[in-house]
Design a protein around this motif. Sequence first.
Motif, PDB file in Angstrom:
ATOM      1  N   GLY A  37       1.422  -0.040  -5.614  1.00 51.66           N
ATOM      2  CA  GLY A  37       2.334   0.824  -4.876  1.00 51.66           C
ATOM      3  C   GLY A  37       2.826   0.260  -3.564  1.00 51.66           C
ATOM      4  N   CYS A  38       2.286  -0.871  -3.139  1.00 54.35           N
ATOM      5  CA  CYS A  38       2.722  -1.477  -1.876  1.00 54.35           C
ATOM      6  C   CYS A  38       3.939  -2.364  -2.131  1.00 54.35           C
ATOM      7  N   ASP A  39       4.972  -1.756  -2.678  1.00 54.02           N
ATOM      8  CA  ASP A  39       6.143  -2.514  -3.113  1.00 54.02           C
ATOM      9  C   ASP A  39       7.236  -2.494  -2.048  1.00 54.02           C
ATOM     10  N   PHE A  40       7.986  -3.585  -1.992  1.00 57.99           N
ATOM     11  CA  PHE A  40       9.120  -3.697  -1.082  1.00 57.99           C
ATOM     12  C   PHE A  40      10.360  -4.004  -1.912  1.00 57.99           C
ATOM     13  N   LEU A  41      11.299  -3.098  -1.935  1.00 54.04           N
ATOM     14  CA  LEU A  41      12.574  -3.208  -2.646  1.00 54.04           C
ATOM     15  C   LEU A  41      12.437  -3.020  -4.153  1.00 54.04           C
ATOM     16  N   ALA A  42      11.437  -3.657  -4.790  1.00 52.04           N
ATOM     17  CA  ALA A  42      11.314  -3.556  -6.242  1.00 52.04           C
ATOM     18  C   ALA A  42       9.857  -3.778  -6.621  1.00 52.04           C
ATOM     19  N   PRO A  43       9.395  -3.181  -7.740  1.00 53.66           N
ATOM     20  CA  PRO A  43       8.019  -3.403  -8.188  1.00 53.66           C
ATOM     21  C   PRO A  43       7.876  -4.771  -8.838  1.00 53.66           C
ATOM     22  N   PRO A  44       6.621  -5.219  -9.037  1.00 54.61           N
ATOM     23  CA  PRO A  44       6.409  -6.485  -9.743  1.00 54.61           C
ATOM     24  C   PRO A  44       6.929  -6.421 -11.170  1.00 54.61           C
ATOM     25  N   ASP A  45       7.272  -7.581 -11.719  1.00 56.33           N
ATOM     26  CA  ASP A  45       7.652  -7.653 -13.122  1.00 56.33           C
ATOM     27  C   ASP A  45       6.471  -7.236 -14.000  1.00 56.33           C
ATOM     28  N   PRO A  46       6.732  -6.533 -15.115  1.00 60.88           N
ATOM     29  CA  PRO A  46       5.638  -6.169 -16.029  1.00 60.88           C
ATOM     30  C   PRO A  46       4.945  -7.428 -16.562  1.00 60.88           C
ATOM     31  N   LEU A  47       3.627  -7.364 -16.627  1.00 65.06           N
ATOM     32  CA  LEU A  47       2.841  -8.492 -17.119  1.00 65.06           C
ATOM     33  C   LEU A  47       1.529  -7.949 -17.674  1.00 65.06           C
ATOM     34  N   PRO A  48       1.081  -8.418 -18.851  1.00 60.01           N
ATOM     35  CA  PRO A  48      -0.234  -7.983 -19.324  1.00 60.01           C
ATOM     36  C   PRO A  48      -1.291  -8.303 -18.271  1.00 60.01           C
ATOM     37  N   THR A  49      -2.059  -7.300 -17.865  1.00 58.88           N
ATOM     38  CA  THR A  49      -2.992  -7.473 -16.756  1.00 58.88           C
ATOM     39  C   THR A  49      -4.342  -6.855 -17.088  1.00 58.88           C
ATOM     40  N   GLU A 311       8.605   2.863  11.554  1.00 57.26           N
ATOM     41  CA  GLU A 311       7.519   3.658  10.958  1.00 57.26           C
ATOM     42  C   GLU A 311       6.987   2.995   9.693  1.00 57.26           C
ATOM     43  N   GLN A 312       7.899   2.520   8.854  1.00 56.79           N
ATOM     44  CA  GLN A 312       7.485   1.857   7.623  1.00 56.79           C
ATOM     45  C   GLN A 312       6.761   0.552   7.926  1.00 56.79           C
ATOM     46  N   PHE A 313       7.303  -0.218   8.859  1.00 58.59           N
ATOM     47  CA  PHE A 313       6.732  -1.516   9.186  1.00 58.59           C
ATOM     48  C   PHE A 313       5.342  -1.376   9.791  1.00 58.59           C
ATOM     49  N   GLU A 314       5.122  -0.340  10.607  1.00 58.38           N
ATOM     50  CA  GLU A 314       3.837  -0.173  11.275  1.00 58.38           C
ATOM     51  C   GLU A 314       2.820   0.574  10.411  1.00 58.38           C
ATOM     52  N   GLY A 315       3.238   1.086   9.269  1.00 56.87           N
ATOM     53  CA  GLY A 315       2.335   1.824   8.393  1.00 56.87           C
ATOM     54  C   GLY A 315       1.409   0.913   7.617  1.00 56.87           C
ATOM     55  N   PRO A 316       0.606   1.487   6.713  1.00 55.09           N
ATOM     56  CA  PRO A 316      -0.384   0.692   5.980  1.00 55.09           C
ATOM     57  C   PRO A 316       0.182  -0.115   4.829  1.00 55.09           C
ATOM     58  N   GLN A 317       1.404   0.173   4.403  1.00 60.66           N
ATOM     59  CA  GLN A 317       1.907  -0.349   3.136  1.00 60.66           C
ATOM     60  C   GLN A 317       1.941  -1.872   3.069  1.00 60.66           C
ATOM     61  N   PHE A 318       2.315  -2.523   4.166  1.00 60.82           N
ATOM     62  CA  PHE A 318       2.513  -3.972   4.144  1.00 60.82           C
ATOM     63  C   PHE A 318       1.455  -4.734   4.934  1.00 60.82           C
ATOM     64  N   PHE A 319       0.389  -4.043   5.358  1.00 58.27           N
ATOM     65  CA  PHE A 319      -0.709  -4.679   6.073  1.00 58.27           C
ATOM     66  C   PHE A 319      -1.974  -4.536   5.224  1.00 58.27           C
ATOM     67  N   ARG A 320      -2.515  -5.648   4.761  1.00 54.50           N
ATOM     68  CA  ARG A 320      -3.626  -5.596   3.825  1.00 54.50           C
ATOM     69  C   ARG A 320      -4.838  -4.864   4.397  1.00 54.50           C
ATOM     70  N   LEU A 321      -5.182  -5.122   5.654  1.00 55.79           N
ATOM     71  CA  LEU A 321      -6.325  -4.456   6.256  1.00 55.79           C
ATOM     72  C   LEU A 321      -6.093  -2.949   6.332  1.00 55.79           C
ATOM     73  N   ARG A 322      -4.902  -2.534   6.718  1.00 57.50           N
ATOM     74  CA  ARG A 322      -4.612  -1.101   6.844  1.00 57.50           C
ATOM     75  C   ARG A 322      -4.648  -0.403   5.483  1.00 57.50           C
ATOM     76  N   THR A 323      -4.167  -1.085   4.447  1.00 52.21           N
ATOM     77  CA  THR A 323      -4.220  -0.500   3.104  1.00 52.21           C
ATOM     78  C   THR A 323      -5.660  -0.299   2.660  1.00 52.21           C
ATOM     79  N   ILE A 324      -6.497  -1.301   2.852  1.00 49.51           N
ATOM     80  CA  ILE A 324      -7.900  -1.190   2.459  1.00 49.51           C
ATOM     81  C   ILE A 324      -8.583  -0.090   3.263  1.00 49.51           C
ATOM     82  N   ARG A 325      -8.325  -0.026   4.555  1.00 46.23           N
ATOM     83  CA  ARG A 325      -8.939   1.028   5.379  1.00 46.23           C
ATOM     84  C   ARG A 325      -8.491   2.415   4.919  1.00 46.23           C
TER      85      ARG A 325
END
Length: 342
Positions: A37-49, A311-325
Amino acid sequence: MRILVTGNLGYLGVEMTPLLVGLGHDVVGLDTGYFDGCDFLAPPDPLPTLRIDVRDVTPADLVGFDAVVHLAALSNDPLSDIDPSLTYDINLAASVRLARAAKTAGVGRFVFSSSCSLYGAGSDLELDEGAPFNPVTPYGESKVRVEQELSRLADDDFTPVYLRNATAYGLSRRLRADVVVNNLLGHAVTTGKVLLQSDGTPWRPLVHVLDIAHAFAQVLTAPRQVVHDQAFNVGRVGENYQVIDIAQLVADIVPDCAVGHSVGATPDIRDYRVDFSKIERELPGYRPQWTLRRGIEQLWAAYSDGGMTAEQFEGPQFFRLRTIRQHLDRGRLDSDLRWVST
């Protein structure tokens, strides 16, 4: 070639996997989904995961693969602040277990995403692959120790390769704003100021995310004798910059922008320059395409077109530490960074 890419849903993985697929490889991902969900502009391409924690991979999961590309890790030094032992558990112990499992399963090539941070605090010279290690963080130390352990596994049937990436930057569908170029540019676009977190004097080797992906693609198909048990600094000759010069270049590109220092900005002991001549000279097909100026221009256009807000830039979405927290605070992850069953 059938390739397993760990960390395929991260900043680098979402851009590397479509490149590998486009080259005709059969690619499968493995990712625990910390940054779904931490997507910017578009999600990742589908891939068997495979939705498996890298700490839990077994040889049975790896049977039938020709190569493993190992990107999965706690991805930067601030994440180590949560609990340094987790960096050693995930980045070190799990990486070594993964390599042993790959060897047991008959995987022939293991490409490890290492880092120039293992040089830590360098000298006034540009450091080549033979330079002494001097890591100053658990993240950097973990990279040193994984390389050493993987080298012990190298034999006629198992070829580990160590790609020591410079500091990454550039546009990705799973954007990170916690790496220096992307961060300085984000502040510039959303506040009109390029805010330095240090005094600006440290040197940083830099590499665009797509040039990293290109390097991995070349290593996967390079002759064994060229890459077997070899380390390569990944970047482009000439792409070392002092942080103050990065900031000034951002200010030159973003209109009406001024360079300043964040409150409490202090000197940074991570200070090193890197020599990229080996990879350009010895890895067949490796031709890096990106300069810092071009990368900043690309990212500025994407930030502008995407309507990046403060607001978007300072939020948790694009900062790995903030997302984990955020996951921890909401009870989604336990203290070992494992998903809590609901």
